[in-house]
Motif scaffolding. Structure first.
Motif, PDB file in Angstrom:
ATOM      1  N   SER B 410       8.512   1.249  -6.351  1.00 43.28           N
ATOM      2  CA  SER B 410       8.134   0.765  -5.021  1.00 43.28           C
ATOM      3  C   SER B 410       8.714   1.672  -3.943  1.00 43.28           C
ATOM      4  O   SER B 410       8.032   1.988  -2.961  1.00 43.28           O
ATOM      5  N   ALA B 411       9.972   2.132  -4.135  1.00 42.85           N
ATOM      6  CA  ALA B 411      10.563   3.013  -3.125  1.00 42.85           C
ATOM      7  C   ALA B 411       9.754   4.295  -3.000  1.00 42.85           C
ATOM      8  O   ALA B 411       9.440   4.746  -1.884  1.00 42.85           O
ATOM      9  N   PHE B 412       9.404   4.864  -4.137  1.00 40.53           N
ATOM     10  CA  PHE B 412       8.617   6.110  -4.082  1.00 40.53           C
ATOM     11  C   PHE B 412       7.224   5.869  -3.542  1.00 40.53           C
ATOM     12  O   PHE B 412       6.670   6.706  -2.821  1.00 40.53           O
ATOM     13  N   SER B 413       6.674   4.694  -3.871  1.00 43.12           N
ATOM     14  CA  SER B 413       5.327   4.422  -3.371  1.00 43.12           C
ATOM     15  C   SER B 413       5.344   4.259  -1.860  1.00 43.12           C
ATOM     16  O   SER B 413       4.380   4.611  -1.174  1.00 43.12           O
ATOM     17  N   MET B 414       6.439   3.729  -1.328  1.00 45.62           N
ATOM     18  CA  MET B 414       6.558   3.619   0.123  1.00 45.62           C
ATOM     19  C   MET B 414       6.531   5.008   0.753  1.00 45.62           C
ATOM     20  O   MET B 414       5.846   5.230   1.753  1.00 45.62           O
ATOM     21  N   MET B 415       7.259   5.920   0.147  1.00 44.55           N
ATOM     22  CA  MET B 415       7.308   7.287   0.695  1.00 44.55           C
ATOM     23  C   MET B 415       5.929   7.920   0.603  1.00 44.55           C
ATOM     24  O   MET B 415       5.440   8.548   1.551  1.00 44.55           O
ATOM     25  N   GLY B 417       3.108   6.341   0.447  1.00 41.40           N
ATOM     26  CA  GLY B 417       2.232   5.637   1.382  1.00 41.40           C
ATOM     27  C   GLY B 417       2.374   6.188   2.787  1.00 41.40           C
ATOM     28  O   GLY B 417       1.369   6.385   3.507  1.00 41.40           O
ATOM     29  N   VAL B 418       3.626   6.442   3.194  1.00 39.60           N
ATOM     30  CA  VAL B 418       3.840   6.993   4.548  1.00 39.60           C
ATOM     31  C   VAL B 418       3.158   8.336   4.679  1.00 39.60           C
ATOM     32  O   VAL B 418       2.487   8.622   5.694  1.00 39.60           O
ATOM     33  N   PHE B 421      -0.645   7.784   4.816  1.00 44.07           N
ATOM     34  CA  PHE B 421      -0.998   7.109   6.057  1.00 44.07           C
ATOM     35  C   PHE B 421      -0.906   8.065   7.237  1.00 44.07           C
ATOM     36  O   PHE B 421      -1.782   8.091   8.106  1.00 44.07           O
TER      37      PHE B 421
END
Lengths: 114, 435
Positions: B410-415, B417-418, B421
Protein backbone atom coordinates in the motif's frame (compact mmCIF):
# COMPACT_ATOMS: atom_id res chain seq x y z
CA UNK A 1 -41.52 15.40 -4.64
CA UNK A 2 -38.39 13.41 -5.43
CA UNK A 3 -36.04 15.78 -3.61
CA UNK A 4 -37.56 15.15 -0.15
CA UNK A 5 -36.60 11.46 0.07
CA UNK A 6 -33.00 10.59 0.84
CA UNK A 7 -32.71 8.54 -2.36
CA UNK A 8 -33.92 11.59 -4.29
CA UNK A 9 -31.23 13.75 -2.62
CA UNK A 10 -28.52 11.32 -3.56
CA UNK A 11 -29.74 11.06 -7.14
CA UNK A 12 -29.84 14.88 -7.52
CA UNK A 13 -26.38 15.16 -6.01
CA UNK A 14 -24.92 12.58 -8.37
CA UNK A 15 -26.50 14.16 -11.48
CA UNK A 16 -25.36 17.66 -10.51
CA UNK A 17 -21.88 16.38 -9.72
CA UNK A 18 -21.50 14.57 -13.03
CA UNK A 19 -22.77 17.54 -15.04
CA UNK A 20 -21.31 20.51 -13.32
CA UNK A 21 -17.92 19.44 -11.97
CA UNK A 22 -14.93 20.36 -14.16
CA UNK A 23 -12.97 17.41 -15.50
CA UNK A 24 -9.84 18.38 -13.61
CA UNK A 25 -11.61 18.00 -10.31
CA UNK A 26 -13.07 14.67 -11.42
CA UNK A 27 -9.56 13.40 -11.96
CA UNK A 28 -8.69 14.38 -8.41
CA UNK A 29 -11.87 12.73 -7.17
CA UNK A 30 -11.08 9.42 -8.85
CA UNK A 31 -7.60 9.56 -7.32
CA UNK A 32 -9.22 10.16 -3.94
CA UNK A 33 -11.48 7.15 -4.34
CA UNK A 34 -8.46 5.00 -5.18
CA UNK A 35 -6.67 6.16 -2.01
CA UNK A 36 -9.81 5.52 0.05
CA UNK A 37 -10.13 1.97 -1.25
CA UNK A 38 -6.49 1.15 -0.47
CA UNK A 39 -6.91 2.53 3.03
CA UNK A 40 -10.07 0.52 3.69
CA UNK A 41 -8.52 -2.68 2.34
CA UNK A 42 -5.49 -2.18 4.55
CA UNK A 43 -7.53 -1.58 7.67
CA UNK A 44 -9.65 -4.66 6.97
CA UNK A 45 -6.47 -6.72 6.61
CA UNK A 46 -5.21 -5.44 9.91
CA UNK A 47 -8.49 -6.27 11.64
CA UNK A 48 -8.30 -9.83 10.29
CA UNK A 49 -4.66 -10.63 10.86
CA UNK A 50 -3.86 -8.53 13.90
CA UNK A 51 -1.42 -5.74 14.47
CA UNK A 52 1.80 -7.71 14.54
CA UNK A 53 4.23 -5.37 12.82
CA UNK A 54 2.32 -2.46 14.22
CA UNK A 55 4.79 0.05 12.88
CA UNK A 56 4.28 -1.29 9.35
CA UNK A 57 0.51 -1.08 9.70
CA UNK A 58 0.63 2.45 11.02
CA UNK A 59 3.05 3.50 8.33
CA UNK A 60 0.97 2.07 5.49
CA UNK A 61 -2.32 3.35 6.87
CA UNK A 62 -1.05 6.81 7.61
CA UNK A 63 0.44 6.92 4.13
CA UNK A 64 -3.05 6.47 2.70
CA UNK A 65 -4.68 8.91 5.13
CA UNK A 66 -2.08 11.62 4.56
CA UNK A 67 -2.21 11.15 0.79
CA UNK A 68 -5.98 11.54 1.01
CA UNK A 69 -5.66 14.75 3.03
CA UNK A 70 -3.07 16.22 0.67
CA UNK A 71 -5.20 15.39 -2.38
CA UNK A 72 -8.23 17.01 -0.74
CA UNK A 73 -6.16 20.12 -0.07
CA UNK A 74 -5.04 20.19 -3.69
CA UNK A 75 -8.65 19.84 -4.87
CA UNK A 76 -9.80 22.71 -2.69
CA UNK A 77 -7.01 24.99 -3.80
CA UNK A 78 -7.34 24.16 -7.49
CA UNK A 79 -11.14 24.52 -7.63
CA UNK A 80 -11.89 27.74 -9.60
CA UNK A 81 -14.94 28.41 -7.41
CA UNK A 82 -12.62 28.93 -4.44
CA UNK A 83 -10.40 31.43 -6.22
CA UNK A 84 -11.40 34.24 -3.88
CA UNK A 85 -10.50 32.19 -0.76
CA UNK A 86 -7.01 31.39 -2.01
CA UNK A 87 -6.13 34.69 -3.67
CA UNK A 88 -2.39 34.40 -3.06
CA UNK A 89 -2.03 30.80 -4.16
CA UNK A 90 -2.07 29.92 -7.83
CA UNK A 91 -2.99 26.36 -8.90
CA UNK A 92 0.64 25.79 -9.83
CA UNK A 93 1.75 26.82 -6.37
CA UNK A 94 -0.88 24.45 -4.89
CA UNK A 95 0.44 21.57 -6.95
CA UNK A 96 4.03 22.36 -5.96
CA UNK A 97 3.05 22.33 -2.28
CA UNK A 98 1.25 19.05 -2.88
CA UNK A 99 4.34 17.43 -4.37
CA UNK A 100 6.65 18.81 -1.67
CA UNK A 101 4.40 17.47 1.10
CA UNK A 102 4.26 14.10 -0.62
CA UNK A 103 8.04 13.90 -0.72
CA UNK A 104 8.18 14.45 3.01
CA UNK A 105 5.36 11.99 3.58
CA UNK A 106 6.99 9.17 1.68
CA UNK A 107 10.34 9.79 3.33
CA UNK A 108 8.77 9.37 6.75
CA UNK A 109 6.70 6.39 5.67
CA UNK A 110 9.76 4.57 4.35
CA UNK A 111 11.62 5.17 7.59
CA UNK A 112 8.81 4.04 9.82
CA UNK A 113 7.67 1.05 7.81
CA UNK A 114 10.71 -0.87 9.10
CA UNK B 1 69.98 -41.26 42.54
CA UNK B 2 67.27 -42.97 44.57
CA UNK B 3 68.23 -41.16 47.77
CA UNK B 4 68.26 -37.86 45.91
CA UNK B 5 64.72 -38.47 44.69
CA UNK B 6 63.62 -39.55 48.17
CA UNK B 7 65.20 -36.47 49.69
CA UNK B 8 63.52 -34.31 47.10
CA UNK B 9 60.15 -35.86 47.85
CA UNK B 10 60.59 -35.39 51.59
CA UNK B 11 61.44 -31.73 51.07
CA UNK B 12 58.43 -31.29 48.80
CA UNK B 13 56.08 -33.01 51.22
CA UNK B 14 57.20 -30.64 53.92
CA UNK B 15 56.80 -27.63 51.66
CA UNK B 16 53.37 -28.49 50.26
CA UNK B 17 51.42 -28.27 53.53
CA UNK B 18 53.05 -24.94 54.25
CA UNK B 19 51.93 -23.50 50.95
CA UNK B 20 48.40 -24.86 50.88
CA UNK B 21 47.30 -24.51 54.49
CA UNK B 22 46.90 -21.57 56.75
CA UNK B 23 48.32 -21.52 60.25
CA UNK B 24 47.45 -24.40 62.55
CA UNK B 25 48.08 -22.53 65.78
CA UNK B 26 45.57 -23.72 68.33
CA UNK B 27 44.90 -22.46 71.81
CA UNK B 28 43.69 -25.14 74.19
CA UNK B 29 42.04 -23.96 77.41
CA UNK B 30 41.82 -26.41 80.29
CA UNK B 31 40.39 -25.97 83.74
CA UNK B 32 42.46 -28.79 85.16
CA UNK B 33 45.87 -29.86 83.92
CA UNK B 34 44.95 -33.50 84.44
CA UNK B 35 42.86 -33.26 81.27
CA UNK B 36 46.10 -33.32 79.30
CA UNK B 37 46.57 -36.88 80.52
CA UNK B 38 43.00 -38.12 80.51
CA UNK B 39 42.60 -36.90 76.93
CA UNK B 40 46.08 -37.73 75.73
CA UNK B 41 44.97 -39.67 72.66
CA UNK B 42 42.82 -36.79 71.43
CA UNK B 43 45.65 -34.28 71.78
CA UNK B 44 48.14 -36.67 70.24
CA UNK B 45 45.87 -37.13 67.21
CA UNK B 46 45.76 -33.36 66.83
CA UNK B 47 49.49 -32.97 67.10
CA UNK B 48 50.04 -35.78 64.60
CA UNK B 49 47.85 -33.88 62.15
CA UNK B 50 50.14 -30.91 62.45
CA UNK B 51 48.32 -28.66 64.92
CA UNK B 52 50.49 -26.60 67.22
CA UNK B 53 48.75 -26.77 70.59
CA UNK B 54 49.29 -24.19 73.33
CA UNK B 55 47.87 -25.44 76.61
CA UNK B 56 46.72 -22.78 79.05
CA UNK B 57 44.52 -22.67 82.09
CA UNK B 58 41.20 -21.06 81.31
CA UNK B 59 41.41 -18.49 84.07
CA UNK B 60 44.99 -17.45 83.45
CA UNK B 61 45.42 -13.73 83.74
CA UNK B 62 47.31 -13.03 80.57
CA UNK B 63 45.04 -14.89 78.13
CA UNK B 64 44.50 -13.19 74.83
CA UNK B 65 43.63 -14.26 71.30
CA UNK B 66 44.84 -11.04 69.74
CA UNK B 67 48.09 -9.22 70.23
CA UNK B 68 48.49 -5.70 68.83
CA UNK B 69 45.65 -6.37 66.41
CA UNK B 70 47.10 -9.62 65.05
CA UNK B 71 45.30 -12.87 65.77
CA UNK B 72 47.65 -15.24 67.55
CA UNK B 73 45.65 -18.40 66.95
CA UNK B 74 43.60 -19.86 64.12
CA UNK B 75 41.67 -22.35 66.25
CA UNK B 76 40.42 -22.53 69.80
CA UNK B 77 39.64 -25.60 71.90
CA UNK B 78 37.92 -25.05 75.24
CA UNK B 79 37.99 -28.14 77.43
CA UNK B 80 37.25 -26.09 80.54
CA UNK B 81 33.60 -26.59 81.36
CA UNK B 82 33.88 -25.58 84.99
CA UNK B 83 35.07 -22.06 84.24
CA UNK B 84 32.95 -19.24 85.58
CA UNK B 85 34.92 -16.52 83.93
CA UNK B 86 37.65 -16.70 81.36
CA UNK B 87 40.91 -15.07 82.26
CA UNK B 88 42.65 -12.21 80.52
CA UNK B 89 40.89 -10.81 77.46
CA UNK B 90 38.72 -13.81 76.84
CA UNK B 91 34.96 -13.65 77.16
CA UNK B 92 32.00 -14.85 75.09
CA UNK B 93 32.12 -11.51 73.23
CA UNK B 94 35.81 -11.72 72.34
CA UNK B 95 35.41 -15.35 71.31
CA UNK B 96 32.50 -14.30 69.09
CA UNK B 97 34.77 -11.64 67.61
CA UNK B 98 37.35 -14.36 67.04
CA UNK B 99 34.74 -16.37 65.12
CA UNK B 100 33.66 -13.27 63.17
CA UNK B 101 37.24 -13.01 61.97
CA UNK B 102 37.33 -16.59 60.77
CA UNK B 103 38.51 -18.50 63.83
CA UNK B 104 37.13 -21.97 64.54
CA UNK B 105 36.12 -23.15 68.01
CA UNK B 106 35.61 -26.57 69.60
CA UNK B 107 34.01 -26.35 73.04
CA UNK B 108 33.04 -28.98 75.51
CA UNK B 109 30.51 -28.39 78.24
CA UNK B 110 29.55 -30.75 81.05
CA UNK B 111 26.75 -31.15 83.58
CA UNK B 112 28.77 -29.00 85.97
CA UNK B 113 29.43 -26.27 83.42
CA UNK B 114 30.03 -22.78 84.70
CA UNK B 115 28.62 -19.49 83.43
CA UNK B 116 31.41 -18.84 80.96
CA UNK B 117 30.70 -21.89 78.83
CA UNK B 118 26.92 -21.48 79.14
CA UNK B 119 27.13 -17.86 77.94
CA UNK B 120 29.43 -18.94 75.14
CA UNK B 121 26.90 -21.56 74.03
CA UNK B 122 24.15 -18.95 74.03
CA UNK B 123 26.30 -16.77 71.80
CA UNK B 124 26.07 -19.48 69.11
CA UNK B 125 22.41 -20.39 69.27
CA UNK B 126 22.85 -23.32 71.64
CA UNK B 127 21.87 -23.92 75.23
CA UNK B 128 23.35 -26.36 77.71
CA UNK B 129 20.79 -28.11 79.81
CA UNK B 130 20.34 -27.27 83.50
CA UNK B 131 23.31 -27.76 85.84
CA UNK B 132 23.50 -31.30 87.08
CA UNK B 133 21.38 -32.85 84.35
CA UNK B 134 22.76 -35.76 82.39
CA UNK B 135 21.57 -37.51 79.26
CA UNK B 136 19.88 -40.66 80.56
CA UNK B 137 18.89 -43.62 78.45
CA UNK B 138 17.55 -46.69 80.24
CA UNK B 139 17.69 -48.81 77.12
CA UNK B 140 20.86 -47.78 75.30
CA UNK B 141 23.47 -47.54 78.03
CA UNK B 142 26.83 -49.15 78.48
CA UNK B 143 26.74 -51.54 81.46
CA UNK B 144 30.52 -51.80 81.71
CA UNK B 145 31.20 -48.11 82.25
CA UNK B 146 27.94 -47.00 83.78
CA UNK B 147 27.80 -46.02 87.41
CA UNK B 148 24.28 -47.38 87.81
CA UNK B 149 22.29 -44.31 86.84
CA UNK B 150 22.29 -45.12 83.10
CA UNK B 151 24.11 -41.92 82.26
CA UNK B 152 26.72 -43.62 80.06
CA UNK B 153 24.65 -43.48 76.95
CA UNK B 154 25.25 -45.27 73.68
CA UNK B 155 24.43 -43.42 70.51
CA UNK B 156 23.92 -45.32 67.30
CA UNK B 157 25.96 -44.06 64.33
CA UNK B 158 22.63 -43.83 62.51
CA UNK B 159 21.83 -40.80 64.68
CA UNK B 160 24.63 -38.86 63.07
CA UNK B 161 23.81 -35.96 60.78
CA UNK B 162 23.58 -36.87 57.11
CA UNK B 163 26.53 -34.77 56.01
CA UNK B 164 29.62 -36.47 54.71
CA UNK B 165 32.02 -33.56 55.27
CA UNK B 166 31.23 -33.50 58.99
CA UNK B 167 31.15 -37.17 59.93
CA UNK B 168 33.20 -38.85 57.24
CA UNK B 169 32.05 -42.24 56.00
CA UNK B 170 33.52 -44.90 58.18
CA UNK B 171 31.79 -44.63 61.59
CA UNK B 172 30.21 -48.01 62.20
CA UNK B 173 30.92 -48.61 65.88
CA UNK B 174 28.44 -47.21 68.40
CA UNK B 175 29.40 -44.04 70.24
CA UNK B 176 29.68 -43.56 73.99
CA UNK B 177 28.56 -40.38 75.68
CA UNK B 178 28.42 -39.21 79.27
CA UNK B 179 27.34 -35.67 79.88
CA UNK B 180 24.59 -33.10 79.50
CA UNK B 181 22.54 -32.42 76.42
CA UNK B 182 22.33 -29.39 74.20
CA UNK B 183 19.27 -27.52 73.04
CA UNK B 184 19.29 -26.03 69.57
CA UNK B 185 17.69 -22.64 69.02
CA UNK B 186 14.77 -23.46 66.72
CA UNK B 187 14.97 -20.03 65.07
CA UNK B 188 18.62 -20.35 64.11
CA UNK B 189 18.95 -21.61 60.54
CA UNK B 190 22.67 -22.25 60.74
CA UNK B 191 22.91 -24.57 63.73
CA UNK B 192 23.31 -28.31 63.08
CA UNK B 193 22.65 -31.30 65.31
CA UNK B 194 25.62 -33.51 64.54
CA UNK B 195 24.93 -36.35 66.96
CA UNK B 196 21.62 -37.01 68.63
CA UNK B 197 20.65 -39.57 71.22
CA UNK B 198 18.21 -42.40 70.61
CA UNK B 199 14.47 -42.02 70.92
CA UNK B 200 14.56 -43.52 74.39
CA UNK B 201 16.86 -40.88 75.84
CA UNK B 202 16.01 -37.87 77.93
CA UNK B 203 17.92 -35.30 79.91
CA UNK B 204 17.40 -34.87 83.66
CA UNK B 205 19.27 -34.81 86.94
CA UNK B 206 19.87 -38.51 87.75
CA UNK B 207 19.79 -37.88 91.49
CA UNK B 208 16.34 -36.36 91.55
CA UNK B 209 12.99 -37.95 90.75
CA UNK B 210 11.54 -36.72 87.50
CA UNK B 211 8.84 -34.18 88.30
CA UNK B 212 8.94 -31.80 85.34
CA UNK B 213 8.93 -32.57 81.65
CA UNK B 214 12.61 -32.87 80.64
CA UNK B 215 14.00 -30.10 78.45
CA UNK B 216 15.15 -32.54 75.82
CA UNK B 217 13.53 -35.84 75.03
CA UNK B 218 14.32 -38.55 72.53
CA UNK B 219 15.80 -37.37 69.24
CA UNK B 220 15.75 -33.73 70.39
CA UNK B 221 18.55 -34.60 72.79
CA UNK B 222 21.51 -33.24 70.91
CA UNK B 223 24.84 -34.60 72.05
CA UNK B 224 27.14 -32.82 69.62
CA UNK B 225 26.05 -29.64 67.86
CA UNK B 226 27.78 -27.57 65.22
CA UNK B 227 27.38 -24.25 63.52
CA UNK B 228 28.86 -22.81 60.35
CA UNK B 229 28.76 -19.03 60.49
CA UNK B 230 28.00 -16.97 57.42
CA UNK B 231 31.69 -16.16 57.07
CA UNK B 232 32.30 -19.95 57.01
CA UNK B 233 33.91 -20.12 60.46
CA UNK B 234 32.94 -23.31 62.26
CA UNK B 235 32.00 -24.11 65.85
CA UNK B 236 31.33 -27.46 67.47
CA UNK B 237 29.80 -27.81 70.93
CA UNK B 238 29.35 -30.89 72.99
CA UNK B 239 27.94 -31.43 76.46
CA UNK B 240 30.42 -34.10 77.46
CA UNK B 241 34.10 -33.68 78.17
CA UNK B 242 34.31 -37.43 78.67
CA UNK B 243 33.40 -37.99 75.04
CA UNK B 244 36.97 -37.07 74.07
CA UNK B 245 38.61 -38.91 76.96
CA UNK B 246 40.93 -41.88 76.50
CA UNK B 247 38.60 -43.95 78.61
CA UNK B 248 35.72 -43.65 76.16
CA UNK B 249 37.97 -43.71 73.11
CA UNK B 250 39.23 -47.17 74.02
CA UNK B 251 36.20 -48.67 75.74
CA UNK B 252 34.47 -51.71 74.23
CA UNK B 253 30.78 -51.28 73.56
CA UNK B 254 27.99 -53.81 73.97
CA UNK B 255 25.06 -52.70 71.89
CA UNK B 256 22.06 -54.65 70.62
CA UNK B 257 23.66 -57.96 71.45
CA UNK B 258 26.91 -57.24 69.61
CA UNK B 259 30.17 -56.34 71.26
CA UNK B 260 32.60 -54.00 69.56
CA UNK B 261 36.18 -53.74 70.78
CA UNK B 262 36.45 -50.02 70.42
CA UNK B 263 33.82 -47.34 70.38
CA UNK B 264 33.49 -45.05 67.40
CA UNK B 265 34.35 -41.99 69.52
CA UNK B 266 37.90 -41.59 68.26
CA UNK B 267 37.00 -41.92 64.58
CA UNK B 268 34.15 -39.46 64.91
CA UNK B 269 36.33 -37.02 66.84
CA UNK B 270 38.90 -37.14 64.04
CA UNK B 271 36.22 -36.37 61.44
CA UNK B 272 34.72 -33.61 63.53
CA UNK B 273 38.11 -32.03 64.14
CA UNK B 274 38.81 -32.14 60.41
CA UNK B 275 35.50 -30.41 59.77
CA UNK B 276 35.77 -27.77 62.50
CA UNK B 277 39.31 -26.79 61.71
CA UNK B 278 38.51 -26.42 58.02
CA UNK B 279 40.36 -29.37 56.58
CA UNK B 280 37.28 -31.04 55.20
CA UNK B 281 34.21 -29.75 53.46
CA UNK B 282 35.93 -26.58 52.32
CA UNK B 283 35.01 -25.26 48.91
CA UNK B 284 36.16 -22.29 46.97
CA UNK B 285 34.84 -20.61 43.86
CA UNK B 286 37.06 -18.83 41.38
CA UNK B 287 37.48 -17.88 37.73
CA UNK B 288 33.99 -16.67 37.02
CA UNK B 289 33.72 -15.98 33.32
CA UNK B 290 30.81 -15.32 31.02
CA UNK B 291 30.70 -14.70 27.30
CA UNK B 292 28.49 -14.97 24.26
CA UNK B 293 28.31 -18.47 22.81
CA UNK B 294 31.12 -18.69 20.31
CA UNK B 295 33.25 -15.89 21.69
CA UNK B 296 35.89 -15.76 24.41
CA UNK B 297 35.53 -12.37 26.05
CA UNK B 298 32.44 -10.79 27.52
CA UNK B 299 30.84 -7.96 25.59
CA UNK B 300 30.24 -4.65 27.31
CA UNK B 301 26.52 -5.44 27.32
CA UNK B 302 24.50 -8.45 26.28
CA UNK B 303 21.47 -8.15 24.02
CA UNK B 304 18.13 -9.77 24.75
CA UNK B 305 17.55 -13.32 23.43
CA UNK B 306 21.26 -13.96 23.03
CA UNK B 307 22.96 -17.26 23.89
CA UNK B 308 25.32 -16.87 26.80
CA UNK B 309 27.80 -19.25 28.43
CA UNK B 310 28.76 -18.95 32.11
CA UNK B 311 31.65 -20.88 33.57
CA UNK B 312 33.13 -21.11 37.03
CA UNK B 313 35.75 -23.21 38.79
CA UNK B 314 34.73 -24.79 42.09
CA UNK B 315 37.36 -26.65 44.06
CA UNK B 316 37.35 -28.68 47.24
CA UNK B 317 40.16 -29.00 49.74
CA UNK B 318 41.04 -32.71 49.90
CA UNK B 319 43.94 -33.69 52.16
CA UNK B 320 45.46 -30.26 51.91
CA UNK B 321 45.25 -30.05 48.11
CA UNK B 322 42.63 -28.18 46.09
CA UNK B 323 40.91 -30.63 43.79
CA UNK B 324 37.94 -30.14 41.48
CA UNK B 325 34.65 -30.44 43.29
CA UNK B 326 32.25 -33.12 42.05
CA UNK B 327 28.75 -31.94 42.67
CA UNK B 328 25.63 -32.37 40.56
CA UNK B 329 23.34 -29.90 42.22
CA UNK B 330 25.00 -26.51 41.83
CA UNK B 331 22.54 -24.04 40.38
CA UNK B 332 23.05 -20.83 38.48
CA UNK B 333 20.45 -18.08 38.57
CA UNK B 334 20.11 -15.16 36.18
CA UNK B 335 18.47 -12.59 38.41
CA UNK B 336 17.00 -9.16 37.94
CA UNK B 337 15.31 -8.81 41.34
CA UNK B 338 13.61 -12.14 40.54
CA UNK B 339 15.40 -15.01 38.83
CA UNK B 340 14.48 -15.22 35.15
CA UNK B 341 16.60 -18.27 34.44
CA UNK B 342 17.55 -21.03 36.87
CA UNK B 343 19.68 -23.84 35.55
CA UNK B 344 22.12 -26.47 36.77
CA UNK B 345 25.84 -26.02 36.30
CA UNK B 346 27.31 -28.98 34.50
CA UNK B 347 30.78 -30.29 35.11
CA UNK B 348 33.03 -29.80 32.11
CA UNK B 349 36.18 -31.59 33.22
CA UNK B 350 37.91 -32.97 36.27
CA UNK B 351 39.53 -29.72 37.33
CA UNK B 352 36.30 -28.42 38.79
CA UNK B 353 35.21 -26.30 35.84
CA UNK B 354 31.44 -25.97 35.65
CA UNK B 355 29.52 -24.49 32.77
CA UNK B 356 25.98 -23.48 31.95
CA UNK B 357 24.54 -22.38 28.62
CA UNK B 358 21.23 -20.64 28.29
CA UNK B 359 19.34 -18.03 26.31
CA UNK B 360 18.97 -14.60 27.83
CA UNK B 361 15.25 -13.85 28.29
CA UNK B 362 13.38 -11.28 26.23
CA UNK B 363 13.76 -8.74 29.03
CA UNK B 364 16.35 -6.00 29.28
CA UNK B 365 17.90 -4.48 32.38
CA UNK B 366 20.70 -5.07 34.83
CA UNK B 367 21.04 -8.74 35.70
CA UNK B 368 23.25 -10.79 37.98
CA UNK B 369 24.69 -14.24 37.50
CA UNK B 370 24.18 -15.77 40.95
CA UNK B 371 25.68 -18.96 42.28
CA UNK B 372 24.50 -19.66 45.81
CA UNK B 373 25.49 -23.06 47.09
CA UNK B 374 24.63 -23.88 50.69
CA UNK B 375 24.86 -27.50 51.67
CA UNK B 376 25.19 -29.09 55.09
CA UNK B 377 28.81 -29.37 56.05
CA UNK B 378 30.23 -27.45 53.09
CA UNK B 379 31.35 -23.84 53.08
CA UNK B 380 28.78 -21.43 51.73
CA UNK B 381 29.49 -20.34 48.18
CA UNK B 382 28.00 -17.01 47.16
CA UNK B 383 28.95 -15.37 43.92
CA UNK B 384 27.18 -12.58 42.07
CA UNK B 385 28.40 -11.06 38.79
CA UNK B 386 26.54 -8.09 37.40
CA UNK B 387 25.94 -7.64 33.66
CA UNK B 388 23.70 -5.40 31.63
CA UNK B 389 21.32 -6.62 28.96
CA UNK B 390 20.21 -4.07 26.44
CA UNK B 391 17.26 -4.13 24.04
CA UNK B 392 17.68 -4.62 20.30
CA UNK B 393 19.31 -1.85 18.34
CA UNK B 394 17.26 -0.05 15.70
CA UNK B 395 18.96 -2.13 13.03
CA UNK B 396 18.57 -5.50 14.76
CA UNK B 397 14.85 -5.91 14.27
CA UNK B 398 13.40 -8.23 11.62
CA UNK B 399 13.04 -6.75 8.16
CA UNK B 400 10.66 -7.68 5.35
CA UNK B 401 8.19 -9.46 7.57
CA UNK B 402 5.88 -11.55 5.33
CA UNK B 403 2.74 -10.65 7.22
CA UNK B 404 3.45 -6.97 6.58
CA UNK B 405 3.65 -7.27 2.78
CA UNK B 406 0.20 -5.69 2.27
CA UNK B 407 1.37 -2.62 4.14
CA UNK B 408 4.53 -2.39 2.06
CA UNK B 409 2.36 -2.78 -1.03
CA UNK B 410 0.00 0.00 0.00
CA UNK B 411 2.85 2.41 0.79
CA UNK B 412 4.44 1.82 -2.59
CA UNK B 413 1.10 2.00 -4.33
CA UNK B 414 0.53 5.40 -2.76
CA UNK B 415 3.82 6.62 -4.19
CA UNK B 416 2.99 5.09 -7.54
CA UNK B 417 -0.48 6.64 -7.43
CA UNK B 418 0.96 10.10 -6.77
CA UNK B 419 3.29 9.76 -9.74
CA UNK B 420 0.53 8.67 -12.13
CA UNK B 421 -1.92 11.24 -10.79
CA UNK B 422 0.52 14.10 -11.10
CA UNK B 423 1.32 13.12 -14.71
CA UNK B 424 -2.35 13.05 -15.63
CA UNK B 425 -3.14 16.23 -13.70
CA UNK B 426 -0.32 18.23 -15.24
CA UNK B 427 -0.88 17.11 -18.80
CA UNK B 428 -4.61 17.61 -18.62
CA UNK B 429 -5.93 20.04 -21.17
CA UNK B 430 -9.35 21.42 -20.50
CA UNK B 431 -11.05 20.43 -23.81
CA UNK B 432 -14.26 22.48 -23.30
CA UNK B 433 -12.29 25.73 -23.03
CA UNK B 434 -10.50 25.23 -26.31
CA UNK B 435 -13.75 24.48 -28.13
Amino acid sequence: MSTSTSLGVVQKFLSEYLNQTPKKLKIVDSYLIYILLTGILQFAYCCLVGTFPFNSFLSGFISTVASFVLAVCLRIQVNPENKLLFSGISPERAFADFIFAHLLLHLVVMNFIG
Amino acid sequence: MKTAVKLGLIVLSVLVPVYTQSSKDTLVLLDNLVIKDTHSRFFKNLQDSGYKLSFKMSDEAGLSLKKYGVWQYQHLIIFAPGTDEFGGDLSPETIAEFVDNGGNVLVSGSPGAGDAVRDLAAEFGLELDDPGSYVIDHINFSPTIDSGKHTSVIADPKNLIDAKPIVGTKISAPLLYEGSSLLLDPNNPLVLGILRASSSAYSYNPNKPVTDYPHTVGRNTVLIAGLQARNNARIVFTGSLEYFSDKLFTAPVQHKGKTVDKSGNEDLSKSIVQWVFKEQGVLRLSNVSHYKAGEKNPPSAYTITEDVVYSVVIEELVNGVWKGYTGTDIQLEFVRIDPFVRTYLKKVDGTGKYEAKFKIPDVYGVFQFKVEYQRKGYTFLNSATQVSVRPLQHTQYERFIPSAYPYYASAFSMMFGVAIFSCVFLHFRDKTKSE
